[in-house]
Structure formats: C-alpha cells, structure tokens
Design an enzyme around this catalytic site. Structure first.
Site, PDB file in Angstrom:
ATOM      1  N   THR A 289      42.287  38.152  31.261  1.00  0.00           N
ATOM      2  CA  THR A 289      43.499  37.991  32.072  1.00  0.00           C
ATOM      3  C   THR A 289      43.064  37.659  33.502  1.00  0.00           C
ATOM      4  O   THR A 289      42.768  36.514  33.792  1.00  0.00           O
ATOM      5  CB  THR A 289      44.396  39.253  32.012  1.00  0.00           C
TER       6      THR A 289
ATOM      7  N   LYS B 156      37.281  42.865  27.837  1.00  0.00           N
ATOM      8  CA  LYS B 156      37.976  42.320  28.994  1.00  0.00           C
ATOM      9  C   LYS B 156      38.523  43.487  29.796  1.00  0.00           C
ATOM     10  O   LYS B 156      38.809  44.562  29.271  1.00  0.00           O
ATOM     11  CB  LYS B 156      39.094  41.369  28.577  1.00  0.00           C
TER      12      LYS B 156
ATOM     13  N   THR C 239      43.357  48.991  31.527  1.00  0.00           N
ATOM     14  CA  THR C 239      43.773  47.681  31.038  1.00  0.00           C
ATOM     15  C   THR C 239      42.519  46.979  30.599  1.00  0.00           C
ATOM     16  O   THR C 239      41.993  46.124  31.290  1.00  0.00           O
ATOM     17  CB  THR C 239      44.461  46.846  32.130  1.00  0.00           C
TER      18      THR C 239
ATOM     19  N   GLU D  54      39.499  43.842  40.060  1.00  0.00           N
ATOM     20  CA  GLU D  54      40.237  42.819  40.809  1.00  0.00           C
ATOM     21  C   GLU D  54      39.903  42.886  42.296  1.00  0.00           C
ATOM     22  O   GLU D  54      40.092  43.911  42.944  1.00  0.00           O
ATOM     23  CB  GLU D  54      41.739  43.001  40.584  1.00  0.00           C
TER      24      GLU D  54
ATOM     25  N   ASN E 265      47.490  41.408  42.935  1.00  0.00           N
ATOM     26  CA  ASN E 265      48.537  42.190  42.282  1.00  0.00           C
ATOM     27  C   ASN E 265      49.909  42.012  42.901  1.00  0.00           C
ATOM     28  O   ASN E 265      50.921  42.308  42.269  1.00  0.00           O
ATOM     29  CB  ASN E 265      48.134  43.664  42.245  1.00  0.00           C
TER      30      ASN E 265
ATOM     31  N   THR F 135      53.111  35.534  38.957  1.00  0.00           N
ATOM     32  CA  THR F 135      53.296  34.145  39.399  1.00  0.00           C
ATOM     33  C   THR F 135      51.962  33.418  39.547  1.00  0.00           C
ATOM     34  O   THR F 135      51.951  32.242  39.832  1.00  0.00           O
ATOM     35  CB  THR F 135      54.039  34.103  40.759  1.00  0.00           C
TER      36      THR F 135
END
EC number: 2.3.1.35
Length: 412
Positions: free
Chosen positions: A162, A188, A199, A285, A407, A412
């Site tokens: 992702t 992942k 996640t 991230e 985040n 989008t």
C-alpha cells in the site's frame, strides 16, 4: 518462550535476501494488475503444488475484516491451505454481509480455477476501510492466478503493498536430517503499525515436514518476539495477519520439539520473522531511521517487552530521534511509565552506545559525538533496569513531517 540455541546457528543458515515465499520447494507466487490501483500491481497469489499444513496469527482489533475472518475460519477448520490470494487498495473491512459474501466469492473463484477445495484458499485484503470491493475486477484477477506470464514472486511482493516504499522479503536455508529445509517470507506494512499485529500482512512458507500443531506453536512464539514487537504510529488495523504454510517437500523427518535439530528450525523461522518485522518498522510511513530498543535486567520477559515497546512507541522519543536531538530525558520518561517494576536507582541507559544515564543519574557525554551518531539510519537504545533475567527488543522508527503528509491525504 522457545529456547533458541544461537551458538554458531547463524553460521549454519544460508541467507538469501532476494528470496521470498516462492523460495521453498513447491511454492509459486505471482501478481497482476486488476485495476484496483491506477497502475501498480494489486492482486497477488501464493500456491503450493501440494496441500500444506497452515496456521495464522491475527489482529486483536475488534473490527476484523471479512477476508481475515474467512481465512481464520478456514484454517481453524482444516489446518491446511493450498493457496492464498491477496488484493491491495481495498481492505473489505466494515462492509457487513456483502463484504463477507465478496470474500467467499473470491475464495470460490480461486478454488474453481485451481481445482482445489474452497476451504484450502486463504483470502487477504489491505487498503482503505469502508468501501466495497469492485468484484468485477476481483473476478478478473482470480482468472489470472497461476498464469505463467504472471508467476513471478516479485510481482507478488509488489502487489501486496500500500504506502510501502520497498518490498519486504527474505529466505533462509538450514540443514535438517541431511535435507535442505527452506523458509521464505514476504510482508507488507508501513503505517498503522503497533504491537499485537498492525497494518501488515505477513506470509511465511516452508518446505519443512512439520505437523500443524507444532507449526502453530512456533508461529505464535516467534510472533511475540518479532511482529508483535514493532510499532510505527500506535495504531492497530482491522486486516492484519501472518499466515504460514508448510508443505513437507523437503522430505525431512517430521519436526517437533523432540527432534534433535528442532532448535535449528526455530532459529531459522525466528530469523525470517524478525527480519521481516524490522523491514516493516524501518519502512514506516515517512520514516528515516530504524529505532531498536533493547531492554535487560527486567523481572521477566513480559515486563521487558512492556518497557521496550514503551520506548519505541513514544512520540516524544520518535520526534527527538528524527530531529537527531540527544534528549535522553524522553527515553527515561518512556521507561519510567512503562512498568511498576522499574527501579530508577538501578537503571542505566545507552543511546547509540554512548552512556547517558547511570543508576538513575544523568552522565556528562560528548554532545557532538552523539549528534553525529544520531545521523545514522539505525539507532539503538539500550537500557538495563535491574538485576532480573527478563530481556526483550522492540523495533520502531522516527516520526517525521512526511508521516503527517502521507496520512492527511491517504484516500486521495
């Protein structure tokens, strides 16, 4: 906790950082672009040429996604799998009865295509929560499973991502009963990462001959030392699981705790799990640094784990590391509220191998030296908190401005 004999064991492993879930004998992995994402691959599969014993560990989030519940039920019923399919971009979570039926349809389509029992197909999804799967695209993906042009394990490693910036995979080999046993893994995970699953999706395969109960025990024990010891942002997702399949094609005698080379298998299995876990933490991230917290001297392992997790979970510690600020007070604070067993007068702290606290009292240190070490990619925080035998390590990352940007615009 499994007692892993480490003396010379690492030297016995053949480590292949390019390896993955397709490395063990009899496993095929691939991936395909179905249109769930704009351009990137978004549908992947793992297939064993023979039925494999299987086990899994799953998120503790009460909102479990439909594909996770389906896969958990299938494994609990059969203790076997022969295939797993994964889609990215859409989590199929909070989707009610339709989400459950969509996961069942996916499972049935794959089973029909491969001519295997439906309950021998695991299903996993990852991505945005609260949207229905476009089932026309999912069906299209299932009809490409095992097509030769897409049977490439790197395609699988890419399809499950992702917000990850890199693929995450490893394989190791170890000799047992004179046979070469291979363990491979792909995973992942980048955001919404926290102990007790995150996640993240993890897939481990092996050609070892091992019974389902022993495999289940091994996975749960090693998960407590690896996937449950990482954090990025303190959030636990609805879709997280680690699935393990063992097809026995190495033809060793069955492995269990009484096997004379059991410790070698456990060490290799744990190596794969920890390697993948660290890659997930490092690829958090917006992260720029892997942060490892090592704790010794705790009364027991559980307390050591609490303290290690507290350090890598602290936003103040994470931001200080990102700013390359030797503010060890933030580390001490995170240690202090982690456990009632902390004895300040017996606590020592090292940051990047520089002693900053001794017996609860700060030490003078070379600020410039420590600042230089904090510019490195791998940051290690070590603390001893007493005279107990409990020790543990946890893995996290720094917290950057980029994390907020990613985040703030995730959908989008």
């Amino acid at each position: 906790m499994i007692d892993i004999e480490t003396i010379d064991t690492l030297k016995q492993l053949n480590i292949d950082v390019q390896g993955d879930v397709s490395s063990p004998s009899g496993f095929i992995a691939g991936g395909f672009h179905t249109g769930l994402r704009r351009k990137k691959k978004d549908f992947g599969w793992i297939y064993s040429t023979t039925e494999a014993v299987a086990t899994g560990v799953y998120t503790l989030n009460r909102f479990k996604a439909a594909p996770l519940k389906l896969t958990e039920d299938s494994i609990n019923s059969n203790k076997t799998l022969q295939a797993i399919v994964v889609n990215s971009a859409n989590a199929n979570s909070c989707t009610g009865e339709k989400g459950t039926q969509d996961a069942l349809d996916t499972q049935a389509w794959v089973a029909e295509r491969l001519n295997i029992d439906q309950q021998n197909v695991g299903v996993a999804s990852t991505g945005v929560v609260g949207a229905f799967l476009p089932m026309d695209k999912i069906y299209y993906g299932t009809q490409h499973v095992l097509k030769e042009a897409y049977n490439n394990s790197q395609f699988f490693n890419q399809a499950i991502l992702t917000t990850d910036t890199v693929t995450k995979h490893i394989a190791v080999q170890v000799e047992i009963d004179g046979k070469t046993v291979t363990i491979g893994g792909s995973a992942k995970g980048s955001g919404m990462i926290h102990p007790n699953m995150a996640t993240m999706l993890g897939f481990i395969t092996t050609d070892a001959n091992i019974d389902a109960n022993t495999l289940d025990y091994c996975l749960k024990q090693t998960t407590d030392q690896s996937f449950n010891m990482i954090t990025v942002d303190g959030d636990t997702s609805t879709n997280d699981m680690v699935i393990c399949m063992a097809n026995g094609l190495a033809h060793n005698s069955e492995i269990n705790a009484l096997h004379p080379e059991w410790h070698k298998f456990v060490y290799a299995f744990n190596f794969v799990s920890q390697y993948l876990a660290k890659l997930i933490a490092k690829d958090g991230e917006g992260a720029t640094k892997l942060v490892t917290a090592k704790v010794t001297g705790a009364p027991n392992v559980d307390e050591a784990r609490k303290i290690a997790k507290s350090i890598v979970s602290s936003n103040l510690v994470k931001t200080a590391i990102h700013g390359e600020d030797a503010n060890f007070g933030r580390i001490v604070t995170a240690i202090g509220y982690a456990s009632k067993c902390i004895e300040p007068e017996k606590t020592n702290v090292y940051l990047c191998q520089v002693p900053v606290l001794e017996q609860g009292i700060h030490l003078d240190f070379d600020e410039q030296l420590l600042k230089e070490r904090l510019t490195e990619d791998d940051i290690v925080i070590e603390t001893s908190v007493g005279e107990g035998k409990g020790e543990a390590a946890a893995y996290g990352c720094d917290l950057s401005y980029e994390y907020v940007r990613i985040n703030a615009s995730y959908r989008t």
